[in-house]
Design a protein around this motif. Structure first.
Motif, PDB file in Angstrom:
ATOM      1  N   ARG A  63       0.730  -1.122   0.058  1.00 55.59           N
ATOM      2  CA  ARG A  63       0.075  -0.024  -0.085  1.00 55.59           C
ATOM      3  C   ARG A  63       0.764   1.182   0.012  1.00 55.59           C
ATOM      4  N   ASP A  66       2.543   1.663  -3.445  1.00 55.88           N
ATOM      5  CA  ASP A  66       1.485   2.016  -4.529  1.00 55.88           C
ATOM      6  C   ASP A  66       1.152   3.458  -4.330  1.00 55.88           C
ATOM      7  N   VAL A 345      -1.275  -8.236   1.911  1.00 59.19           N
ATOM      8  CA  VAL A 345      -2.126  -7.919   0.931  1.00 59.19           C
ATOM      9  C   VAL A 345      -2.245  -9.410   0.131  1.00 59.19           C
TER      10      VAL A 345
END
Length: 420
Positions: A63, A66, A345
């Motif tokens: 995360r 990204d 994830v």
């Protein structure tokens, strides 16, 4: 919210008493790279962000990575306009790469990308399928002939390099007879994006950069005299008619398109084939159900990414998803390979699961610098693996694979196989 300048790193999480720098230093060694998955697991035990004396700041969580890749203040050049690449004035390789869309920010990045993006739209890529089929059929025939009677063949030299360079070479107008000579040059040039490249690596990169720049300058001169139906001629026309590309930008763009156009795909094919061979249950599942080829290629990208890291620098303070504040003018190394193995994830991230349906891999980056040729690389990989499994009922290792020296551009130099 947390500020990296006042954060004390916790190093006793997940049964590890090593710092992120100590772990990442291992990643940068040949011995450590052979156990990169385990090292990424160790980094994840320390969190998503790590202050580093080696490279500034490491971003290893999915995360966080990204978010950095998408953030407009995470740029390729420092706030004062200096390149993120060190000692640019000393190395022609860094000067060349610094002129490409890979290493420039808007508005120049927007202008350069717009000029070439039409060649890589989904429709344009789909239109390349017949030409790829023609090239692949011919090269697969050669491979089958050499693999006859149990002979050992090197998949890297015999197919993984030959097909992608033939595809991008045809797009740009690089003659087929000249394409084999570029493989070592491109591998030498890759040192320019390595976090800790030494002087010998950079000297070889400079030699390669000078040769590539000279080649494409000659190609541009030839196409000005005799235009063809290729991307080089189209970019020359854009430059000459609209003055939207300088001469240096034109040559640098051609170098980038050519080198990136095959190196990533070459490594995707090699890394993916090795992953299948090391996970025979998944190879058998793919043989039994070729309809899952698209998801299989996505998992290959995630499992052993052909690009392991990408650098950024903050042009302003940014706040990341967990509230972490990253001040202005901070260097960030986004470790894409680690992000693709984030246990927050991905379920069992160290396993190859071809039917995985979780977050998309970050192997091609994200945001404005998302790889322009990602769709072409995926198409070539799908076609290659489909044809390999159709043609050969048995594919097995015939010796130890050999890795290239670098960590950022991550791939094999040799993959010896027996195929029947």
């Amino acid at each position: 919210m947390r500020d990296w300048d006042c954060l004390t790193m916790v190093t006793d999480v997940d049964r590890s008493d090593r710092t992120a720098d100590e772990i990442f230093a291992d990643v940068l060694t040949p011995q450590g790279r052979s156990q990169m998955g385990a090292l990424y697991t160790e980094l994840h035990g320390l969190g998503e962000f790590h202050r580093s004396r080696l490279v500034g700041r490491l971003v290893t969580g999915y995360r966080a990575a990204d978010a950095v890749l998408r953030h407009p203040a995470a740029r390729r050049n420092r706030p004062d306009g200096r390149s993120i690449l060190p000692r640019v004035e000393e190395h022609s390789s860094r000067r060349l790469i610094g002129r490409t869309m890979l290493m420039v920010d808007p508005p120049d990045h927007t202008r350069l990308r717009r000029l070439v993006s039409k060649a890589f739209t989904p429709r344009s890529v789909t239109g390349l399928a017949p030409a790829i089929t023609e090239l692949l059929t011919s090269q697969m025939d050669d491979l089958a002939e050499r693999a006859a009677d149990g002979a050992v063949v090197d998949l890297m030299a015999g197919l993984a390099f030959r097909l992608p360079v033939a595809v991008i070479g045809r797009m740009l107008g690089v003659p087929a007879a000249e394409q084999p000579g570029f493989q070592q040059m491109v591998r030498d040039l890759n040192a320019v994006v390595e976090p800790l490249a030494d002087s010998g690596d950079l000297s070889a990169a400079d030699v390669a950069a000078d040769a590539l720049e000279a080649y494409f300058k000659d190609l541009v001169r030839e196409r000005r005299t005799r235009p063809c139906e290729d991307l080089t001629s189209a970019l020359i026309s854009a430059r000459d008619d609209d003055d939207r590309l300088s001469e240096n930008e034109l040559v640098a763009t051609l170098v980038q398109l050519f080198t990136a156009g095959f190196e990533t795909t070459t490594n995707l094919i090699g890394n993916g084939m090795l992953a299948l061979l090391e996970n025979p249950d998944q190879l058998a599942a793919l043989r039994a159900d070729p309809s899952m080829m698209a998801s299989a290629v996505e998992e290959m990208l995630r499992y052993d990414s052909p690009v392991q890291a990408s650098s950024r620098v903050t042009s302003a303070e940014i706040v990341l998803p967990d509230g972490t504040i990253v001040p202005e003018n901070r260097f960030l190394l986004v470790v894409l390979g680690a992000a693709n193995h984030d246990p927050r994830v991905f379920t069992e991230p160290q396993r190859l699961i071809l039917r995985r349906a979780e977050a998309p891999p970050l192997s091609f980056g994200n945001g404005i610098h998302y790889c322009l040729g990602a769709g072409l690389a995926r198409l070539e990989a799908r076609m290659v693996f489909t044809e390999l499994l159709r043609r050969f009922h048995t594919i097995e290792l015939a010796g130890p694979p050999e890795r290239q020296a670098f960590m950022t551009i991550w791939g094999l130099s040799r993959l010896p196989l027996r195929m029947e």
